[in-house]
Scaffold this motif. Structure first.
Motif, PDB file in Angstrom:
ATOM      1  N   ASP A 104     -25.290  -9.187  24.610  1.00 49.41           N
ATOM      2  CA  ASP A 104     -25.128  -8.382  25.825  1.00 49.41           C
ATOM      3  C   ASP A 104     -23.700  -8.500  26.363  1.00 49.41           C
ATOM      4  OD1 ASP A 104     -27.771  -7.713  25.600  1.00 49.41           O
ATOM      5  OD2 ASP A 104     -28.474  -9.088  27.155  1.00 49.41           O
ATOM      6  N   LEU A 105     -23.133  -9.702  26.242  1.00 48.13           N
ATOM      7  CA  LEU A 105     -21.756  -9.903  26.698  1.00 48.13           C
ATOM      8  C   LEU A 105     -20.808  -8.996  25.911  1.00 48.13           C
ATOM      9  CD1 LEU A 105     -19.614 -11.425  28.351  1.00 48.13           C
ATOM     10  CD2 LEU A 105     -19.812 -13.339  26.767  1.00 48.13           C
ATOM     11  N   ALA A 133     -15.757  -1.792  35.295  1.00 47.12           N
ATOM     12  CA  ALA A 133     -15.422  -3.204  35.523  1.00 47.12           C
ATOM     13  C   ALA A 133     -15.136  -3.504  36.992  1.00 47.12           C
ATOM     14  CB  ALA A 133     -14.217  -3.609  34.675  1.00 47.12           C
ATOM     15  N   ILE A 175     -12.396 -12.821  23.966  1.00 48.12           N
ATOM     16  CA  ILE A 175     -13.697 -12.184  23.802  1.00 48.12           C
ATOM     17  C   ILE A 175     -13.569 -10.919  22.968  1.00 48.12           C
ATOM     18  CG2 ILE A 175     -15.380 -10.762  25.073  1.00 48.12           C
ATOM     19  CD1 ILE A 175     -15.569 -12.867  27.123  1.00 48.12           C
ATOM     20  N   THR A 176     -12.524 -10.154  23.198  1.00 52.11           N
ATOM     21  CA  THR A 176     -12.330  -8.888  22.478  1.00 52.11           C
ATOM     22  C   THR A 176     -12.227  -9.118  20.984  1.00 52.11           C
ATOM     23  OG1 THR A 176     -11.022  -8.290  24.388  1.00 52.11           O
ATOM     24  CG2 THR A 176     -11.020  -6.753  22.547  1.00 52.11           C
ATOM     25  N   ALA A 179     -20.604  -2.097  37.784  1.00 49.60           N
ATOM     26  CA  ALA A 179     -21.091  -1.328  36.629  1.00 49.60           C
ATOM     27  C   ALA A 179     -21.402   0.106  37.027  1.00 49.60           C
ATOM     28  CB  ALA A 179     -22.318  -2.013  36.005  1.00 49.60           C
ATOM     29  N   PRO A 229     -13.226   1.839  31.537  1.00 52.02           N
ATOM     30  CA  PRO A 229     -12.713   0.696  32.321  1.00 52.02           C
ATOM     31  C   PRO A 229     -13.162   0.673  33.780  1.00 52.02           C
ATOM     32  CG  PRO A 229     -10.981   1.613  30.939  1.00 52.02           C
ATOM     33  CD  PRO A 229     -12.161   2.549  30.817  1.00 52.02           C
ATOM     34  N   THR A 286     -21.189  -5.455  26.910  1.00 46.65           N
ATOM     35  CA  THR A 286     -20.491  -5.220  28.178  1.00 46.65           C
ATOM     36  C   THR A 286     -19.006  -5.000  27.928  1.00 46.65           C
ATOM     37  OG1 THR A 286     -22.095  -6.603  29.356  1.00 46.65           O
ATOM     38  CG2 THR A 286     -19.974  -6.221  30.447  1.00 46.65           C
ATOM     39  N   VAL A 287     -18.437  -5.847  27.082  1.00 44.98           N
ATOM     40  CA  VAL A 287     -17.011  -5.717  26.756  1.00 44.98           C
ATOM     41  C   VAL A 287     -16.735  -4.342  26.145  1.00 44.98           C
ATOM     42  CG1 VAL A 287     -15.192  -6.553  25.209  1.00 44.98           C
ATOM     43  CG2 VAL A 287     -16.608  -8.193  26.499  1.00 44.98           C
ATOM     44  N   PRO A 336     -26.535 -14.616  26.941  1.00 48.89           N
ATOM     45  CA  PRO A 336     -26.871 -13.590  25.936  1.00 48.89           C
ATOM     46  C   PRO A 336     -25.586 -12.943  25.418  1.00 48.89           C
ATOM     47  CG  PRO A 336     -27.330 -12.765  28.144  1.00 48.89           C
ATOM     48  CD  PRO A 336     -26.862 -14.190  28.309  1.00 48.89           C
ATOM     49  N   LYS A 386     -14.410  -1.324  27.658  1.00 47.82           N
ATOM     50  CA  LYS A 386     -13.290  -0.768  26.895  1.00 47.82           C
ATOM     51  C   LYS A 386     -13.395   0.768  26.842  1.00 47.82           C
ATOM     52  CE  LYS A 386     -12.220  -3.184  23.041  1.00 47.82           C
ATOM     53  NZ  LYS A 386     -12.542  -4.061  21.863  1.00 47.82           N
TER      54      LYS A 386
END
Lengths: 195, 195
Positions: free
Chosen positions: B23-24, B38, B3-4, B64, B35, B27-28, B20, B32
């Motif tokens: 949005d994902l 998470a 994903i990164t 979150a 941290p 979030t990542v 979405p 980052k």
């Protein structure tokens, strides 16, 4: 004292904690005579709908030497909350895992207490588990994908001394299939074919 | 590709597989930068009713960086079928465990495929697991209480070559929190107090 030892005494009332203990002891005797009937195979069928939404049908299983039918399947839903990019239409998978654990610890405790003739009036349990999403998101390979730890706290109402109350509680982790599966791990094979 | 790595490309459509993805990736990026957001804490509250019947309420969780509210709790039921001395009012705890596994494998696969821009049309999965009740009933100390093994078979409809289909399937076990919890085990503490 195990179920086997109690079974021979045969001095208990018919139902304890709602559990038909005579039937429980008959089951124990039947399995001692024919161990193969203790083998059970549980199944579900899951269908994905969209994003985090999916649904399982829970129907037939195999046990006591035959296919066991249900009049209709149970349907279990799953989704994720908005903060995890879902629509919050149902509990999420790890919350279902906590429910499976709570339900199994409780039933295991209640059945084994019943077999010993220990009456329980009330049981409640609060469960919580910690997950760091850096694992799931590939952001830190030192962080596991799953629960780092789970804590279960039972509140039990029963007319037993404090020490016995602790013994009763431990009947759950000592026998629960979900507790054993989750704490000791299970080999899971995953295969795929084209639909 | 993780994903990164994909997040930096920023060339994907807004929604893939209903997920979405913008949005994902946000979030990542947010994790980052910070941290600690998470870290999630999931919870349930279970109440015993009678014999194998009990019920969980699934409500607030932490994630979150804050408590996450729901408009109302989800209620999850449990019971056992008659052959296991219940009244078959709901799926049993080990069936709930299989649902948790199927749901989590599916969602993990769908989310990570979405992050890679891989569109999936359909997903179905069949799960089965074997338990020998001689463990639960204290009849054979060499038999474990939990699942001996679990088999998961996915059927996936997606416009990808056969080899890629297998890679897509493995995104589930490679990331799923329930799969990791169940295959690698989780420390579970169980305490009790008087109600």
């Amino acid at each position: 004292m195990t179920i086997t030892e109690v079974a021979t005494a045969d001095v208990l009332p018919r139902t304890v904690n709602g559990v038909p203990v005579d039937d429980l002891f008959k089951t124990v005797d039947a399995i001692k005579a024919t161990p193969s009937i203790a083998k059970f195979n549980f199944r579900i069928f899951n269908q994905w709908h969209n994003a985090a939404k999916n649904r399982s049908a829970v129907d037939m299983f195999y046990g006591a030497g035959q296919e066991q039918l249900r009049s209709k399947p149970f349907v279990l839903e799953a989704d994720e909350p908005p903060v995890l990019l879902g629509t919050d239409a149902a509990a999420n998978p790890v919350e279902h895992l906590l429910h499976a654990l709570a339900a199994c610890l409780t039933t295991s405790m209640v059945y084994h207490a019943a077999a010993q003739g220990i009456q329980i009036q009330k049981v409640e349990s609060s469960l919580e588990g910690d997950i760091d999403l850096q694992g799931f998101l590939d952001l830190d390979k030192n962080v596991r994908n799953g629960f780092r730890s789970i804590r279960v706290n039972f509140k039990i109402k029963a007319d037993v001394p404090d020490e016995k109350l602790q013994e009763v509680c431990q009947l759950g982790p000592g026998h629960s299939p979900v507790f054993d599966s989750l704490t000791n791990g299970v080999p899971v094979s995953v295969t795929a074919e084209r639909l």
